[in-house]
Design a protein around this motif. Structure first.
Motif, PDB file in Angstrom:
ATOM      1  N   VAL A 315     -34.407 -34.371 -13.241  1.00 18.36           N
ATOM      2  CA  VAL A 315     -33.945 -34.129 -11.903  1.00 18.36           C
ATOM      3  C   VAL A 315     -34.343 -35.427 -10.869  1.00 18.36           C
ATOM      4  N   ASP A 316     -35.738 -35.828 -11.219  1.00 19.99           N
ATOM      5  CA  ASP A 316     -36.157 -36.742 -10.461  1.00 19.99           C
ATOM      6  C   ASP A 316     -35.473 -38.104 -10.649  1.00 19.99           C
ATOM      7  N   ALA A 317     -34.924 -38.332 -12.001  1.00 22.78           N
ATOM      8  CA  ALA A 317     -34.249 -39.593 -12.272  1.00 22.78           C
ATOM      9  C   ALA A 317     -32.910 -39.960 -11.413  1.00 22.78           C
ATOM     10  N   VAL A 318     -32.145 -38.445 -11.459  1.00 28.28           N
ATOM     11  CA  VAL A 318     -31.058 -38.413 -10.772  1.00 28.28           C
ATOM     12  C   VAL A 318     -31.034 -38.744  -9.300  1.00 28.28           C
ATOM     13  N   LEU A 319     -31.925 -37.979  -8.654  1.00 30.69           N
ATOM     14  CA  LEU A 319     -32.501 -38.117  -7.460  1.00 30.69           C
ATOM     15  C   LEU A 319     -32.667 -39.535  -7.012  1.00 30.69           C
ATOM     16  N   ASP A 320     -33.487 -40.138  -7.786  1.00 30.80           N
ATOM     17  CA  ASP A 320     -33.838 -41.569  -7.632  1.00 30.80           C
ATOM     18  C   ASP A 320     -32.411 -42.492  -7.577  1.00 30.80           C
ATOM     19  N   ARG A 321     -31.684 -42.302  -8.482  1.00 29.72           N
ATOM     20  CA  ARG A 321     -30.319 -42.999  -8.534  1.00 29.72           C
ATOM     21  C   ARG A 321     -29.504 -42.845  -7.135  1.00 29.72           C
ATOM     22  N   TRP A 322     -29.508 -41.552  -6.523  1.00 29.54           N
ATOM     23  CA  TRP A 322     -28.806 -41.050  -5.275  1.00 29.54           C
ATOM     24  C   TRP A 322     -29.516 -41.973  -4.079  1.00 29.54           C
ATOM     25  N   MET A 323     -30.831 -41.829  -4.075  1.00 30.53           N
ATOM     26  CA  MET A 323     -31.671 -42.709  -3.345  1.00 30.53           C
ATOM     27  C   MET A 323     -31.292 -43.970  -3.063  1.00 30.53           C
ATOM     28  N   HIS A 324     -31.428 -44.341  -4.447  1.00 29.24           N
ATOM     29  CA  HIS A 324     -31.014 -45.912  -4.131  1.00 29.24           C
ATOM     30  C   HIS A 324     -29.571 -46.273  -3.844  1.00 29.24           C
ATOM     31  N   VAL A 325     -28.488 -45.493  -4.142  1.00 31.72           N
ATOM     32  CA  VAL A 325     -27.451 -45.717  -3.580  1.00 31.72           C
ATOM     33  C   VAL A 325     -27.204 -45.719  -2.120  1.00 31.72           C
ATOM     34  N   ALA A 326     -27.984 -44.552  -1.547  1.00 27.99           N
ATOM     35  CA  ALA A 326     -27.915 -44.323  -0.504  1.00 27.99           C
ATOM     36  C   ALA A 326     -28.676 -45.476   0.313  1.00 27.99           C
ATOM     37  N   GLY A 327     -29.641 -46.113  -0.068  1.00 29.62           N
ATOM     38  CA  GLY A 327     -30.477 -47.115   0.506  1.00 29.62           C
ATOM     39  C   GLY A 327     -29.540 -48.396   0.633  1.00 29.62           C
ATOM     40  N   SER A 328     -28.742 -48.432  -0.797  1.00 25.66           N
ATOM     41  CA  SER A 328     -27.932 -49.889  -0.621  1.00 25.66           C
ATOM     42  C   SER A 328     -26.707 -49.869   0.245  1.00 25.66           C
ATOM     43  N   HIS A 329     -26.387 -48.727   0.839  1.00 22.84           N
ATOM     44  CA  HIS A 329     -25.130 -48.497   1.810  1.00 22.84           C
ATOM     45  C   HIS A 329     -25.887 -48.141   3.084  1.00 22.84           C
ATOM     46  N   GLY A 330     -26.934 -48.240   3.344  1.00 20.55           N
ATOM     47  CA  GLY A 330     -27.501 -47.915   4.865  1.00 20.55           C
ATOM     48  C   GLY A 330     -27.542 -46.515   5.247  1.00 20.55           C
TER      49      GLY A 330
END
Length: 330
Positions: A315-330
């Motif tokens: 769960v945490d690993a998938v959330l980390d990936r989504w957070m990274h994508v969100a951070g990369s796109h503002g």
């Protein structure tokens, strides 16, 4: 690797690709004999009325590989021949393996796809596939007018595959940089390679780690940079090195389970439901994996079509990936 009628080497990926094309192109399904006698990668070694046991074992392995990749391969009895395995038929249902509804192609785009298929030179797949479809038509099999509209995903060899194969054949040690999950920097490894095996559609190296000591299994896609052959003679591999490596991977795959909830009818639903070993309870699926980090990459790619229930680390690993994508796109 197998060979075609001209003696050219046919890789597992080519053979499986041709198999998927043949099974998608027929509505009525194909018997095992029709597959082995017509599909590129099998047909050159098929002996009519003879011993084709090794080909049949290869076909069984290919079926397992395709199902691990999420391709919905169906097996069904021929009418009036229930339980007769020799007359069982196989197909890939296009209804169960479609492109998403919101993807369409213009005539220009379809033309470009055709050109892309013609210039793919990893084994001249387009020519081989056309010959296979021609043979199927000759058998009276109903072949669809086109196979554009589906896109089977088959993993090509990793860049490290060729030099490792060469090192094994020459009995030489290798060195490479290896990035383990969670590490910021790769580690330098010196290894006596023993066997290359494929599991879950991914290639692994079984070898003796000369630096750390002991046998290790390395995922090829985690090898950073190139593989360098050394002059040092490698340790003699055990005769059952490949079998033991696969057994270890299968044990790990059996033990590591993830529970996910999927949107009915979504791409995530189709792909995950059709993975080998998936346990289904309505819209809740239990999937197996040898590597939670790679599974996290896959699940994150489905977006809101999938919700991870357990384990918590996934769960945490998938959330980390989504957070990274969100951070990369503002």
């Amino acid at each position: 690797m197998t060979a075609d009628a001209s003696g050219r080497r046919v890789s597992a990926e080519e053979r499986q690709f041709s198999l998927v094309l043949a099974l998608i192109a027929t509505e009525t399904g194909l018997t095992k004999t029709q597959i082995l006698s017509t599909v590129e990668g099998y047909s050159a070694r098929f002996v009519p009325g003879g011993d084709n046991a090794s080909l049949e074992r290869q076909f069984e392995r290919d079926k397992d590989d395709l199902r691990e990749l999420g391709i919905p391969l169906e097996t069904f009895d021929q009418p009036g021949a229930d339980g007769d395995t020799k007359l069982q038929r196989y197909r890939v249902s296009r209804a169960e393996y479609p492109l998403p509804d919101d993807i369409t192609f213009s005539s220009e785009e379809l033309a470009l796809l055709g050109l892309a298929g013609q210039v793919w030179r990893e084994g001249s797949l387009s020519d081989d596939s056309r010959r296979a479809l021609t043979k199927l038509r000759g058998l009276g099999v109903a072949v669809g007018a086109t196979v554009i509209g589906v896109a089977p995903t088959l993993r090509a060899h990793d860049r490290a595959h060729a030099p490792l194969t060469l090192a094994i054949s020459r009995g030489r040690q290798v060195e490479f940089d290896y990035l383990k999950p969670g590490d910021a920097r790769p580690e330098h490894r010196r290894v006596s390679p023993q066997a290359l095996v494929q599991h879950e559609g991914r290639w692994h190296l079984q070898g003796f780690d000369e630096g750390k000591g002991g046998e290790r299994t390395f995922l090829l896609q985690r090898i950073v940079g190139g593989v360098r052959l050394r002059t040092d003679v490698a340790r003699e591999p055990a005769s059952d090195a490949a079998e033991r490596a696969l057994a270890d991977l299968r044990t790990l795959w059996t033990q590591q389970r993830a529970t996910v909830s999927v949107t009915p009818g979504s791409e995530a639903d189709v792909v995950l439901r059709n993975r080998a070993g998936t346990e289904v309870d309505g819209d809740v699926l239990v999937v197996h994996t040898t590597d939670f980090q790679l599974l996290a990459d896959e699940l994150a790619g489905f977006g809101d079509e999938v919700q991870v229930v357990s384990p918590r680390a996934l769960v945490d690993a998938v959330l980390d990936r989504w957070m990274h994508v969100a951070g990369s796109h503002g």
